[in-house]
Design a protein around this motif. Structure first.
Motif, PDB file in Angstrom:
ATOM      1  N   LEU C  33      63.936  38.224  47.584  1.00 37.09           N
ATOM      2  CA  LEU C  33      63.303  39.453  47.149  1.00 37.09           C
ATOM      3  C   LEU C  33      62.077  39.423  46.368  1.00 37.09           C
ATOM      4  N   LEU C  34      61.705  38.397  45.634  1.00 39.69           N
ATOM      5  CA  LEU C  34      60.448  38.170  45.250  1.00 39.69           C
ATOM      6  C   LEU C  34      59.450  37.964  46.385  1.00 39.69           C
ATOM      7  N   SER C  35      59.737  37.379  47.390  1.00 41.50           N
ATOM      8  CA  SER C  35      58.653  37.253  48.506  1.00 41.50           C
ATOM      9  C   SER C  35      58.602  38.431  49.213  1.00 41.50           C
ATOM     10  N   GLY C  36      59.685  39.349  49.370  1.00 45.82           N
ATOM     11  CA  GLY C  36      59.412  40.674  49.933  1.00 45.82           C
ATOM     12  C   GLY C  36      58.540  41.291  49.088  1.00 45.82           C
ATOM     13  N   MET C  37      58.454  41.308  47.847  1.00 45.05           N
ATOM     14  CA  MET C  37      57.596  42.054  46.904  1.00 45.05           C
ATOM     15  C   MET C  37      56.239  41.602  47.065  1.00 45.05           C
ATOM     16  N   LEU C  39      54.818  40.035  49.661  1.00 49.05           N
ATOM     17  CA  LEU C  39      54.343  40.281  50.953  1.00 49.05           C
ATOM     18  C   LEU C  39      54.212  41.890  51.362  1.00 49.05           C
ATOM     19  N   SER C  40      54.741  42.772  50.464  1.00 47.23           N
ATOM     20  CA  SER C  40      54.760  44.034  50.765  1.00 47.23           C
ATOM     21  C   SER C  40      53.091  44.493  50.624  1.00 47.23           C
ATOM     22  N   GLY C  41      52.501  43.792  49.916  1.00 41.80           N
ATOM     23  CA  GLY C  41      51.129  44.107  49.905  1.00 41.80           C
ATOM     24  C   GLY C  41      50.549  45.243  48.922  1.00 41.80           C
ATOM     25  N   ARG C  42      51.800  45.859  48.146  1.00 39.59           N
ATOM     26  CA  ARG C  42      51.486  46.959  47.479  1.00 39.59           C
ATOM     27  C   ARG C  42      51.490  46.443  45.970  1.00 39.59           C
ATOM     28  N   GLY C  43      50.222  46.964  45.163  1.00 46.02           N
ATOM     29  CA  GLY C  43      50.223  46.471  43.743  1.00 46.02           C
ATOM     30  C   GLY C  43      51.449  46.701  43.058  1.00 46.02           C
ATOM     31  N   LEU C  44      52.361  47.630  43.479  1.00 44.14           N
ATOM     32  CA  LEU C  44      53.437  47.979  42.325  1.00 44.14           C
ATOM     33  C   LEU C  44      54.424  47.015  42.564  1.00 44.14           C
ATOM     34  N   PHE C  45      54.438  46.298  43.584  1.00 42.33           N
ATOM     35  CA  PHE C  45      55.515  45.258  43.926  1.00 42.33           C
ATOM     36  C   PHE C  45      54.955  43.826  43.674  1.00 42.33           C
ATOM     37  N   VAL C  46      53.745  43.684  44.021  1.00 45.65           N
ATOM     38  CA  VAL C  46      53.105  42.542  44.055  1.00 45.65           C
ATOM     39  C   VAL C  46      52.827  41.838  42.679  1.00 45.65           C
ATOM     40  N   TYR C  96      60.311  29.231  41.934  1.00 41.64           N
ATOM     41  CA  TYR C  96      59.782  28.208  42.464  1.00 41.64           C
ATOM     42  C   TYR C  96      59.994  28.224  43.870  1.00 41.64           C
ATOM     43  N   GLN C  97      61.105  28.640  44.282  1.00 43.05           N
ATOM     44  CA  GLN C  97      61.518  29.087  45.642  1.00 43.05           C
ATOM     45  C   GLN C  97      60.813  30.162  46.444  1.00 43.05           C
ATOM     46  N   ALA C  98      60.576  31.070  45.339  1.00 43.06           N
ATOM     47  CA  ALA C  98      59.411  32.193  46.113  1.00 43.06           C
ATOM     48  C   ALA C  98      58.160  31.521  46.320  1.00 43.06           C
ATOM     49  N   GLU C  99      57.703  30.644  45.440  1.00 44.60           N
ATOM     50  CA  GLU C  99      56.327  30.035  45.987  1.00 44.60           C
ATOM     51  C   GLU C  99      56.435  29.160  47.251  1.00 44.60           C
ATOM     52  N   ASN C 100      57.698  28.225  47.421  1.00 43.63           N
ATOM     53  CA  ASN C 100      57.796  27.528  48.352  1.00 43.63           C
ATOM     54  C   ASN C 100      57.938  28.439  49.625  1.00 43.63           C
ATOM     55  N   LEU C 101      58.595  29.679  49.547  1.00 41.10           N
ATOM     56  CA  LEU C 101      58.582  30.658  50.701  1.00 41.10           C
ATOM     57  C   LEU C 101      57.117  31.237  50.930  1.00 41.10           C
ATOM     58  N   ARG C 102      56.412  31.636  49.971  1.00 41.42           N
ATOM     59  CA  ARG C 102      55.347  32.079  50.196  1.00 41.42           C
ATOM     60  C   ARG C 102      54.408  30.884  50.880  1.00 41.42           C
ATOM     61  N   GLY C 103      54.512  29.731  50.407  1.00 43.17           N
ATOM     62  CA  GLY C 103      53.636  28.797  51.396  1.00 43.17           C
ATOM     63  C   GLY C 103      54.135  28.463  52.908  1.00 43.17           C
ATOM     64  N   GLY C 104      55.533  28.914  52.850  1.00 36.56           N
ATOM     65  CA  GLY C 104      55.989  28.634  54.284  1.00 36.56           C
ATOM     66  C   GLY C 104      55.706  29.760  55.100  1.00 36.56           C
ATOM     67  N   PHE C 105      55.632  31.039  54.791  1.00 40.73           N
ATOM     68  CA  PHE C 105      55.042  32.190  55.646  1.00 40.73           C
ATOM     69  C   PHE C 105      53.479  31.750  55.831  1.00 40.73           C
ATOM     70  N   ALA C 106      52.754  31.544  54.746  1.00 43.00           N
ATOM     71  CA  ALA C 106      51.364  30.984  54.970  1.00 43.00           C
ATOM     72  C   ALA C 106      51.177  30.206  55.890  1.00 43.00           C
ATOM     73  N   SER C 107      52.149  28.864  56.191  1.00 37.73           N
ATOM     74  CA  SER C 107      51.955  28.169  57.159  1.00 37.73           C
ATOM     75  C   SER C 107      52.414  28.366  58.488  1.00 37.73           C
ATOM     76  N   GLN C 125      58.932  43.778  64.437  1.00 40.14           N
ATOM     77  CA  GLN C 125      59.691  42.659  65.516  1.00 40.14           C
ATOM     78  C   GLN C 125      59.066  41.321  65.255  1.00 40.14           C
ATOM     79  N   THR C 126      57.672  41.026  65.304  1.00 37.71           N
ATOM     80  CA  THR C 126      57.359  39.663  65.063  1.00 37.71           C
ATOM     81  C   THR C 126      57.674  38.794  63.621  1.00 37.71           C
ATOM     82  N   PHE C 127      57.597  39.902  62.637  1.00 41.20           N
ATOM     83  CA  PHE C 127      58.099  39.374  61.207  1.00 41.20           C
ATOM     84  C   PHE C 127      59.698  38.926  61.441  1.00 41.20           C
ATOM     85  N   ARG C 128      60.561  39.668  62.071  1.00 41.66           N
ATOM     86  CA  ARG C 128      61.744  39.350  61.941  1.00 41.66           C
ATOM     87  C   ARG C 128      62.215  38.090  63.004  1.00 41.66           C
ATOM     88  N   ARG C 129      61.705  38.105  64.376  1.00 38.71           N
ATOM     89  CA  ARG C 129      61.919  37.149  65.177  1.00 38.71           C
ATOM     90  C   ARG C 129      60.860  35.968  65.142  1.00 38.71           C
TER      91      ARG C 129
END
Lengths: 263, 222, 213
Positions: C33-37, C39-46, C96-107, C125-129
Motif C-alpha cells: 500500500l505504501l509503495s503504491g502511495m 509511486l502514485s506521484g500525487r502529493g496527497l499520497f506521497v 522498511y519493506q516499503a523502502e526495499n520495494l522502492r529500491g527494487g522498483f528503482a532498480s 500493462q508494463t507495470f503489471r507484466r
C-alpha cells in the motif's frame, strides 16, 4: 510518389545545455536499408531513439508513413503533443532492437516473443504462442523456446529480441547497435538474420559499427558527425575514393573489421 | 484524552541527563564499534584462513542473535564469569561488540570492493605497501563504506533504547519513568519518539552531506 | 542445564516465530500500500507515506512498541497485548519493506521498460507484466533479510509482556539463576531459526527464474 517510411525534418535535440542533434533532415524510403554510421558521440543512437519516440525531440518533426509522431510543429515552431493512444498506434508500425537486447528475464524466449501478442493484441495463449514460435523458427531458435534469457548466449538473446519485434509485424525495424554488446564470434548469427530480413524487403534503419555490413547490405549510408548529416548516398557513392576526409579518418579505424573490401 | 506537554517539560533536568547518557553511549559505542570492527576486518583480510574463519563465526553469532539477548548475557551472565558490571558499562560493552560485528562486515566488503587493478597499478608504479594502503586503498574504501556506515550509526543510536531494559539511565528509561510517575505516558513517549526521530533525520542528512562532499573519490557511477 | 528448560525455550520460540511471520505478512501488505502511495506521484499520497516511513524507520522499535501499547487504551482501543505487539512489529517492518520495494522498483533496468514500450504495452500493462515481477525478484533478498531482522526484533515484545523466547529465557533465568546457560541457549535457538530462514531464502531465490544481470 510514395510516402517515405520515415521523414525526419529539421530535427533538433538538446539535453540540458548540450545540443546533440543540429537540425537533421532525412528520408527513409519503404523497403530501404539505411545505415547510420559515424564516430561515437555523433548522435546516431539519439537520432534513432527519436525516430522511435524513446527520446522527445526539442524541435522538428518525425513522420512515420506520413503520420507525424510525438509532436506536431507549425510554421511558427509551436509544438503540440500527440495523444498517447495515437502515438502508440503510429509506433505499432515500428519494431526496435536494442544494444542490450532488453529481454525480460522472468519470461522464457517464447514468453518474451508472445507477451505483446497476448497482452496488447489480446490473442489467445495458443494463438500467441503459435505465432511466436513461427518467429523463433525464422531466427533459428525454436529449440530454445523454453529457455530463459540467462540460459542463452548473447547472440541467441539478440535473435530472440529480433523475433519479439518481428512478431508484431512492423513495417519498419530500427536497430540500435545490435551487435556492439556481442563477442565477435556471435555477431555473425545476428547479422545473418538481419541480412535475411533485408532481402525480404523490410524497411530497416541500422545504427552500427559494422561497416562491412553497411557496405554490402546497406542501400543508403548516412554519415553523421557531431550531430549533423555530413552526407548520404548509396554505398558505392559514399565509399568510393576519393573520400571525404572525415569519412576517411573514421574508416581508418575499421578497415581491419571486415571493411577491407573498401580498399 | 488530554495532552499536556508541560508535565514533561517540568522534568527537564532528568530529561537532559537521560539524553546525555543516550548520546554518550551512542558516540562512544559507535567509535569503539568502528575501531574494533576495522581491526577485525583487517585481521580477517590479512590474518590467514584460521583467523578469518574464527572471526567469521563470531560475527555470524553476533549478527544472528538479538541484541537484547547479548545484553542480557553480558549483564546477567557476566557475574558468573567474573564480570560484574554496572548497567552503563555493560550497555557500552554490548553496543560496542554488537556494532563491531556489523562494522567488520562493512569494512570487509569495502576491502574487497576496491578493484584489485587499482592496487596492482600502484605496485607497478613503485608505491610501497604503506603508500598503497594510505593513498589508494583507504580513500577508495572511504567512499564505499560511507553509506552503510552512516546507516550503522543510526542503527546503533536506536539500539541504545534497548539498554533501558537493563536499567541504564538513558533517555527511554528516563522518559518512561517520568511517564508513569506523572500518568502522562502519551506525552512522554511522544517526546521520546520525537527526540529519536529528529536525531535520526539529522544524522541521515549529515551523512548525505558527507557523501556528496567526498564523491570525488568515486570511481564508478552509482 | 536440564532438557526440560530447553524444551520450555523451544515452546516459547514457537511464539517468536508465529508473531514474526504474522507481522511480516501484515507488514508486507501495508508496504505494498505504501509503495503504491509513493509511486502514485500525487502529493496527497506521497507525503503521508514518506512521513510514515520516516517515522517508523527513525524511531527505535522499543519506543514504537511502548507508544502503541500505551496509546491504544488511551484512545479507547483495548486489545490484548499480543495484538498490540503485532501491530507494532507490522508497522515497523512495513516501513522498511516499503523502502526495499522502492529500491527494487528503482532498480528495474530502464531498457526493459523501453522494450515493453516498443512492443506496444501501455504503461499500466508494463507495470503489471514487467515492472512488478522484476521488482519483486530484485527485492527478494532484502525481504529475506528483513524476515531475519524481525525474528530478532521480536525479542523486544517481551517488554509488553508477551512470553516469547527472550521473555521465557528471562523468567527462567530469574528462577533458576542460570542466566548464562539460558540466554546462550536462547541465542542458539535464534541462530538456528535465522540460519534456516536464510537457507530457505537462498533456495527459493535460486529457483526464481531470471534476476536481471
Amino acid at each position: 510518389m510514395s510516402v517515405p517510411a520515415i521523414a525526419v525534418s529539421n530535427l533538433v535535440k538538446t539535453f540540458g545545455e548540450t545540443t546533440v542533434l543540429h537540425g537533421i533532415d532525412l528520408i527513409i524510403e519503404p523497403g530501404q536499408v539505411s545505415c547510420l554510421i559515424g564516430p561515437s558521440g555523433s548522435g546516431k543512437s539519439t537520432l534513432l531513439r527519436c525516430m522511435a519516440f524513446l527520446e522527445e525531440a526539442t524541435r522538428g518533426t518525425i513522420a512515420i508513413n506520413g503520420e507525424v509522431l510525438g509532436f506536431t510543429e507549425d510554421s511558427q515552431g509551436r509544438r503540440e503533443r500527440i495523444s498517447a493512444a495515437a502515438n502508440r498506434a503510429i509506433r505499432a508500425q515500428i519494431g526496435m532492437v536494442f544494444q542490450q537486447f532488453n529481454l525480460w528475464p522472468h519470461m522464457t524466449a517464447l514468453g518474451n516473443v508472445s507477451e505483446a501478442l497476448k497482452t496488447v493484441h489480446k490473442m489467445s495463449r495458443k494463438a500467441a504462442e503459435d505465432a511466436a514460435m513461427a518467429q523463433l523458427v525464422k531466427v533459428g531458435l525454436e529449440a530454445r523456446a523454453g529457455h530463459y534469457p540467462s540460459q542463452l548466449s548473447g547472440g541467441q538473446q539478440q535473435r530472440v529480441a529480433i523475433a519479439r519485434a518481428l512478431a508484431l509485424k512492423p513495417k519498419i525495424m530500427l536497430f540500435d547497435e545490435p551487435t556492439s554488446s556481442l563477442d565477435p564470434e556471435l555477431t555473425g548469427e545476428v547479422l545473418n538474420v538481419m541480412r535475411d530480413l533485408a532481402a525480404e524487403g523490410m524497411t530497416m534503419v541500422v545504427v552500427s559499427h559494422e561497416i562491412g555490413f553497411a557496405a554490402t547490405v546497406g542501400q543508403q549510408i548516412i554519415f553523421l558527425d557531431h550531430g549533423k548529416v555530413l552526407f548520404t548516398g548509396p554505398p558505392q557513392e559514399v565509399f568510393k575514393k576519393p573520400r571525404n576526409p572525415r569519412l576517411e579518418q573514421f574508416l581508418d579505424t575499421y578497415l581491419d573489421r571486415g571493411a577491407s573490401m573498401l580498399l | 484524552m488530554t495532552f499536556d506537554i508541560n508535565v514533561i517539560i517540568g522534568q527537564w533536568p532528568a530529561i537532559v541527563s537521560g539524553a546525555g547518557v543516550t548520546i554518550m553511549i551512542w558516540i562512544l559505542g559507535t567509535i569503539a564499534a568502528a575501531i574494533i570492527g576495522f581491526l577485525m576486518a583487517v585481521a580477517r583480510q590479512y590474518g590467514g584462513m584460521l583467523v578469518d574463519k574464527a572471526l567469521g563465526a563470531i560475527v555470524a553469532v553476533l549478527r544472528g542473535t538479538p541484541f537484547l539477548i547479548q545484553i542480557f548475557l553480558v549483564y546477567y551472565g557476566g557475574p558468573f564469569v567474573g564480570l560484574d558490571l554496572d548497567p552503563l558499562p555493560a550497555g557500552l560493552i554490548g553496543i560496542s561488540i554488537y556494532g563491531a560485528a556489523y562494522f567488520s562486515e562493512i569494512f570487509r566488503s569495502g576491502f574487497q570492493a576496491v578493484p584489485k587493478g587499482h592496487i596492482e597499478a600502484g605496485e607497478c608504479v613503485g608505491l610501497t605497501r604503506g603508500q598503497i594502503v594510505w593513498r589508494i586503498l583507504l580513500p577508495e574504501m572511504t567512499m564505499l563504506v560511507l553509506p552503510p556506515s552512516v546507516n550503522m550509526v543510526v542503527i546503533l543510536m536506536k539500539e541504545t533504547a534497548v539498554l533501558s531494559i537493563i536499567t541504564v539511565p538513558e533517555l527511554t528509561a528516563t522518559l518512561s519513568a517520568i511517564g508513569s510517575q506523572q500518568y502522562a505516558f502519551v506525552e512522554a513517549l511522544s517526546a521520546l519518539a520525537l527526540f529519536y526521530w529528529v536525531l535520526v533525520e539529522v544524522t541521515g542528512w549529515l551523512g548525505n552531506l558527507a557523501e556528496t562532499k567526498l564523491s570525488r573519490f568515486r570511481f564508478f557511477n552509482a | 542445564m536440564s532438557i526440560k528448560l530447553f524444551e520450555l525455550l523451544l515452546q516459547a520460540s514457537i511464539y517468536t516465530v508465529t508473531i514474526s511471520v504474522v507481522s511480516i505478512l501484515i507488514g508486507f501488505a501495508i508496504a505494498i500500500l505504501l509503495s503504491g502511495m509513493l509511486l502514485s506521484g500525487r502529493g496527497l499520497f506521497v507525503r503521508p507515506a514518506q512521513i510514515f516511513i520516516s517515522f517508523f524507520r527513525g524511531v527505535p522499535l522499543l519506543v514504537q512498541l511502548l507508544l502503541i501499547y500505551n496509546l491504544l487504551p488511551g484512545i479507547g482501543i483495548n486489545v490484548p497485548s499480543i495484538v498490540a505487539a503485532i501491530i507494532g512489529l507490522s508497522l515497523c517492518t512495513a516501513a522498511y519493506q516499503a523502502e526495499n520495494l522502492r529500491g527494487g522498483f528503482a532498480s528495474v533496468p530502464l531498457g526493459l521498460v523501453e522494450s515493453a514500450e516498443m512492443v506496444g504495452l501501455t504503461p499500466r500493462q508494463t507495470f503489471r507484466r514487467i515492472k512488478v515481477p522484476i521488482a519483486l525478484r530484485l527485492t527478494f533478498p532484502a525481504l529475506v533479510n528483513e524476515a531475519i531482522l524481525i525474528l530478532k526484533a521480536s525479542s523486544l515484545v517481551s517488554v509488553v509482556g508477551i512470553v516469547e523466547l527472550t521473555r521465557m529465557a528471562q523468567d527462567l533465568a530469574g528462577s533458576t539463576f542460570l542466566p548464562l546457560q539460558l540466554f546462550a541457549s536462547a541465542g542458539l535457538i535464534y541462530l538456528v531459526i535465522n540460519w534456516l530462514v536464510a537457507l530457505a531464502g537462498g533456495l527459493i531465490e535460486s529457483r526464481l527464474p531470471g534476476v536481471p544481470r
